[in-house]
Motif scaffolding. Structure first.
Motif: not given
Length: 130
Positions: A16, A20, A23, A119, A122-123, A126
């Motif tokens: 993914h 990511s 996004d 990032f 996003v991490v 997730e």
């Protein structure tokens, strides 16, 4: 043979990473667009400024690289990217390339920081979803 590179997209099912990255770009497109516009303004400004300072340089190689604004913009783009292929600048040219280096650090540092923070968001998101 060039289409073999598209095989890398099959990894998207497992990692993914592209999603990511997309996004992060979508969330920060405004900041990245303003930074790109600012970089273009710096490029044009410093290209024109170095054209005026270096077109009459006593060194023939320097003068030939700055004999027109498009040539000056080419060398200025290299300077903006951190290359500095020429060294026989006049005093005004040395000051201008020094200031250009400072602005270039900001122009490249802002997107790196924005993408890094994006990032990280996003991490974290997730990890919360899992």
């Amino acid at each position: 043979k060039g289409l073999r590179l598209l095989r890398i997209l099959r990894f998207e099912r497992y990692t993914h990473a592209f999603t990511s990255f997309d996004d992060v770009l979508a969330r920060n497109k405004d900041v990245l667009a303003v930074t790109a516009f600012t970089a273009i303004l710096f490029w044009v400004f410093f290209g024109a400024f170095l054209y005026f300072t270096e077109r009459d340089n006593p060194d023939e190689e320097m003068a030939s690289n700055y004999n027109t604004v498009p040539n000056a913009m080419w060398i200025t783009l290299l300077n903006l990217a951190g290359e500095s292929p020429l060294s026989q600048y006049s005093m005004a040219g040395k000051v201008a390339t020094g200031v250009l280096g400072l602005f270039a650090t900001g122009v490249f540092g802002i997107p790196i920081g924005v993408l890094g923070a994006g990032f990280e968001e996003v991490v974290e998101q997730e990890n919360e979803d899992n």
